[in-house]
Design an enzyme around this catalytic site. Structure first.
Site, short mmCIF file in Angstrom:
data_model
loop_
_atom_site.label_atom_id
_atom_site.label_comp_id
_atom_site.label_asym_id
_atom_site.label_seq_id
_atom_site.Cartn_x
_atom_site.Cartn_y
_atom_site.Cartn_z
N HIS A 91 0.82 -1.22 0.00
CA HIS A 91 0.00 0.00 0.00
C HIS A 91 0.85 1.27 0.00
O HIS A 91 0.36 2.34 -0.31
CB HIS A 91 -1.07 -0.02 1.11
CG HIS A 91 -0.61 0.27 2.50
ND1 HIS A 91 -0.34 -0.72 3.42
CD2 HIS A 91 -0.40 1.43 3.15
CE1 HIS A 91 0.02 -0.17 4.57
NE2 HIS A 91 -0.01 1.14 4.43
N ASP A 226 1.29 -7.72 2.32
CA ASP A 226 1.38 -6.29 2.02
C ASP A 226 2.84 -5.82 1.85
O ASP A 226 3.38 -5.13 2.71
CB ASP A 226 0.70 -5.52 3.18
CG ASP A 226 0.35 -4.10 2.81
OD1 ASP A 226 0.88 -3.59 1.80
OD2 ASP A 226 -0.46 -3.48 3.53
N SER A 672 3.97 2.17 8.50
CA SER A 672 3.78 1.20 7.43
C SER A 672 5.09 1.00 6.70
O SER A 672 5.75 1.96 6.31
CB SER A 672 2.74 1.71 6.44
OG SER A 672 1.48 1.36 6.88
N1 ARG Z 1 -4.88 0.24 7.55
C1 ARG Z 1 -3.59 0.37 6.94
C2 ARG Z 1 -3.13 1.81 7.14
O1 ARG Z 1 -3.61 2.45 7.96
C3 ARG Z 1 -3.58 -0.07 5.52
C4 ARG Z 1 -4.33 0.79 4.54
C5 ARG Z 1 -4.31 0.32 3.11
N2 ARG Z 1 -5.20 -0.81 2.86
C6 ARG Z 1 -6.52 -0.74 2.54
N3 ARG Z 1 -7.21 -1.84 2.38
N4 ARG Z 1 -7.17 0.39 2.39
O2 ARG Z 1 -2.72 2.60 6.39
N1 GLU Z 2 -1.31 1.17 7.59
C1 GLU Z 2 -0.76 2.23 8.39
C2 GLU Z 2 0.19 3.13 7.61
O1 GLU Z 2 0.02 3.36 6.47
C3 GLU Z 2 -0.13 1.66 9.59
C4 GLU Z 2 -1.19 1.25 10.49
C5 GLU Z 2 -1.27 2.10 11.72
O2 GLU Z 2 -1.90 3.16 11.71
O3 GLU Z 2 -0.65 1.66 12.69
O4 GLU Z 2 1.07 3.75 8.12
#
Ligand code: ARG
Ligand code: GLU
Length: 742
Positions: A91, A226, A672
């Site tokens: 991502h 990921d 991330s």
């Molecule tokens: N929750 C993760 C973050 O905060 C991954 C986000 C990307 N993935 C998604 N399915 N939208 O950024």
């Molecule tokens: N998916 C998140 C990011 O893009 C990390 C998840 C979180 O917030 O800890 O940084």
């Protein structure tokens, strides 16, 4: 207080011996400044670290920090080979992958693996930053600065001093940033080396890299692969340079070794990366605003927006592609905030902050806290004043700007001003060209029917009692009539009308813009926001900034003075970040600077009678498989590898293929892509998410419930090697194989 803690150690040691856990004595909470890691060293070593703080962050010789980069604008990455190979999340690489994708080469759907250096794809605009140095500049920044000057004057002085202090560190290819810590009680200067020639090396297909999609996002158990792979290129002197075919793979000062021997529950782990923002030290008034106003308003607006988008995506595959990235972005915050509100409520954070504030206020009546006696009442008042404007701001962001045509129309203001001769700083030809490009990008992923439906629905706000209030006022004209104009007449909602307008553009066309119903409307609503909301938000936030700085200072003094025995008496020791009771200081809130978080591999209990194991396996991907649901498609190749258990050295000692695992490392957005390291400092995972039950950790960390979610490095390498056959990448990594594998 110190004494109190000391008295506790023997007790805990006894407990540890009794339960047989060697790592009961742990921090979990905290994101520490790498330069000051000495203070955590003993605790980290007690938990299982085999290295010294100096091995993690050193100015004199290469250390782990030299293998960690800021990846793009908001992620972390790590260098894993002598030839500048970088791992990060799928991502985080998404934009670059999308940039190179077309109908003929759909790397998002099919994945991509460069077969040689020549095939690696340049990614314009993508940069990585290496941290060269951290310098404590608190005293020169703050020296002689009057406490009582207006916030803006203070900001300006800090700015001037910061740029002066940065000068000696500036050189070609370097970038400096002076960043406030503890709400401006301390300042650190960060020196980065910025590499600009970054190339895409490989990415799994989305049904691996984004497996489970938005449904599984923020959730455990998780099965998302990921990750994506990039490479840094440098000039012949190994220095940063813009893209050039003659650039060579960058030779890093340090790169991480990969350890395939895995981990057991309870094992020590640490994460080095760039957490973006946390708010552990705010007042109950601020938490109440988040819990009762900010999060719920955003959630309900986005629920409605997502309803419309998802229905349209289900109806039409074209819309699904057009809106998938947008929907993912909208849904990411939407889902996180729901977990956050639930967590804040469950922990009664407002209530416990109130109790803590009573203790704080008590302390203020004594000598050491005298200077802070007025801060909480003043904060309370400032938040009360902020609240109505905060509401208006969210209405603007989540309702008024929900239909995309509005900000798109507003962005044509420059074209208008240049054509009308108001703005002479740019040439009409260049602005027109920029508008053409912008329009092309906009309409590529735009469906006016979806946008209209969003406009119609978001012109209203859902109230708590289920009624709806119209938040957009058309001065007597009905919504339907307005929408007919916007979506039937405006150039901003039709690619044909826009093309006609741009093709026939002449300087006098600025008048046509002025007549355009959406251009008019956009300028009215932005104008209202800029004149009637933004100045008040700025004003009250400036007040809050300086009060919060004072409050933070007070909390630090309270902690240092050790006067908070009363907190323990009323069971509040976990309610300010005190779990690092052994350390001298409170950790500063995250601010997108490099931090070290540490904890252990550990499952959790999300609900009564439910217990989650700390890792998932490929078998779980097969369980989740559903060929009819886009996010749960599993490719034949992966199924075949699973059927044959063809895992090579990547299996665990039980013969399973591990996919993801959870731990107690304190992380947030920006982490991330961060490397997850074991006690030896070797790479065992890549951080990519948090559990839904623990998303309130940005405000309050709960060791029982908060977990970071990591990709197991063994699954990452298994996909690169066995699934993609990109053996050449495996060959350039330093890999420790498990003992059972010959
Ligand atoms: N929750 C993760 C973050 O905060 C991954 C986000 C990307 N993935 C998604 N399915 N939208 O950024
Ligand atoms: N998916 C998140 C990011 O893009 C990390 C998840 C979180 O917030 O800890 O940084």
């Amino acid at each position: 207080m110190k004494k109190n803690i000391m008295q506790k150690w023997p007790l805990m040691a006894g407990l540890m011996a009794a339960t047989g856990f060697s790592a009961q004595l742990h921090a979990d909470e905290g994101m520490w400044i790498p330069m000051l890691l000495q203070q955590n060293e003993a605790e980290m070593q007690r938990m299982g670290l085999q290295l010294t703080a100096e091995d993690i962050y050193s100015l004199n010789h290469s250390s782990i920090k030299d293998a960690v980069v800021i990846f793009g604008g908001g992620c972390t990455g790590e260098v894993v080979s002598e030839q500048g190979l970088v791992l990060t999340n799928h991502h985080c690489g998404y934009n670059a992958i999308q940039y190179h994708s077309s109908v003929e080469h759909d790397y998002l759907t099919d994945g991509f693996w460069a077969g040689s250096f020549e095939e690696e794809l340049p990614c314009p605009g993508l940069e990585v930053r290496f941290l060269k140095e951290i310098v404590d500049v608190t005293s020169p920044v703050l020296q002689g600065l009057d406490q009582n000057i207006p916030e803006q004057t203070r900001k300006d002085s800090v700015q001037v001093r910061s740029s002066r202090l940065s000068e000696p560190y500036q050189k070609e290819g370097y970038e400096t940033r002076v960043v406030p810590f503890y709400y401006g009680n301390q300042y650190y200067l960060f020196v980065y080396e910025v590499y600009q020639d970054i190339r895409l090396v490989g990415t799994p297909p989305s049904n691996i890299g984004k497996f489970g999609g938005d449904t599984d996002n923020w959730m455990w158990p998780r099965h998302t692969g990921d990750f994506s792979v990039f490479r840094i290129y440098a000039d012949s002197a190994n220095r940063p340079a813009p893209y050039s075919a003659s650039n060579r793979p960058y030779v890093p000062k340090h790169h991480l070794t990969i350890d395939l021997r895995g981990y057991q529950e309870g094992d020590f782990t640490f994460v080095v990366g760039y957490p973006g923002s946390t708010q552990e030290y705010i007042s109950s008034y601020a938490v109440r605003l988040i819990e009762n106003l900010i999060d719920p308003m955003r959630i309900s607006a986005r629920t409605e927006r997502l309803d419309i988008i998802k229905a349209a995506m289900d109806r039409d595959p074209k819309t699904r592609i057009q809106y998938s990235a947008k929907a993912a972005g909208i849904a990411n915050g939407w889902k996180k905030w729901q977990g956050e509100v639930k967590g804040l409520k469950r922990l009664n954070v407002v209530g416990s902050k109130q109790d803590y504030e009573t203790v704080f206020q008590d302390w203020c009546s004594g000598n050491s806290g005298k200077a802070y006696a007025g801060v909480l009442p003043a904060l309370k008042e400032a938040y009360q004043k902020l609240e109505p404007y905060q509401t208006l701001q969210i209405v603007f962001q989540e309702h008024v700007l929900a239909p995309e045509a509005v900000s798109f129309a507003y962005s044509f203001g420059t074209l208008h001003d240049v054509a009308a001769g108001i703005d002479t700083s740019r040439s009409l030809t260049s602005v027109l060209e920029a508008c053409r490009e912008k329009a092309e990008l906009f309409f590529k992923d735009y469906d006016p029917a979806v946008d209209r439906a969003i406009f119609e629905r978001l012109a209203f706000m859902l109230n708590e009692d289920g009624t709806r209030t119209q938040v957009i006022d058309f001065d007597g004209t009905t919504l339907k009539k307005q929408l007919d104009w916007f979506y039937g007449k405006s150039i901003f909602t039709s690619q044909e009308r826009m093309a006609k307008f741009l093709d026939g553009f002449k300087p006098s066309s600025y008048k046509a813009l002025e007549r355009d119903p959406l251009f008019k409307y956009a300028n009215v609503v932005y104008g209202q926001y800029f004149n009637q909301t933004a100045p008040f938000i700025r004003m009250f936030n400036a007040q809050i900034d300086s009060l919060q700085r004072l409050y933070m200072e007070g909390q630090m003094h309270l902690k240092e003075s050790g006067d908070f025995a009363s907190l323990e008496q009323i069971g509040l020791q976990n309610d300010i970040p005190l779990s690092n009771v052994g350390s001298e200081r409170l950790y500063p809130d995250a601010n997108f600077t490099m931090r070290v978080a540490y904890g252990q591999v550990k499952g959790f209990k999300p609900a009564d009678a439910v217990e989650y194991a700390p890792y998932t396996t490929l078998a779980g991907i097969m369980e989740k498989e559903d060929p009819d649901i886009y996010d749960y498609v599993v490719e034949a190749k992966l199924k075949d590898l699973y059927a044959r258990k063809d895992y090579g050295p990547y299996a665990n000692e039980l013969g399973e293929m591990p996919v993801a695992f959870v731990g107690t490392n304190h992380t947030t957005g920006g982490n991330s892509g961060s490397p997850v390291l074991n006690g030896d400092g070797n790479l065992i995972g890549i951080n990519f998410d948090r559990n839904w039950e623990g998303t309130m950790s940005d405000v309050r960390y709960d060791p029982d419930m908060c977990r970071n979610i990591m990709l197991d490095i063994r699954y990452c390498l298994f996909v690169i090697d066995k699934f993609a056959g990109a053996q050449r990448l495996i060959d350039e990594m330093d890999i420790i194989k498990p003992d059972w594998y010959e």
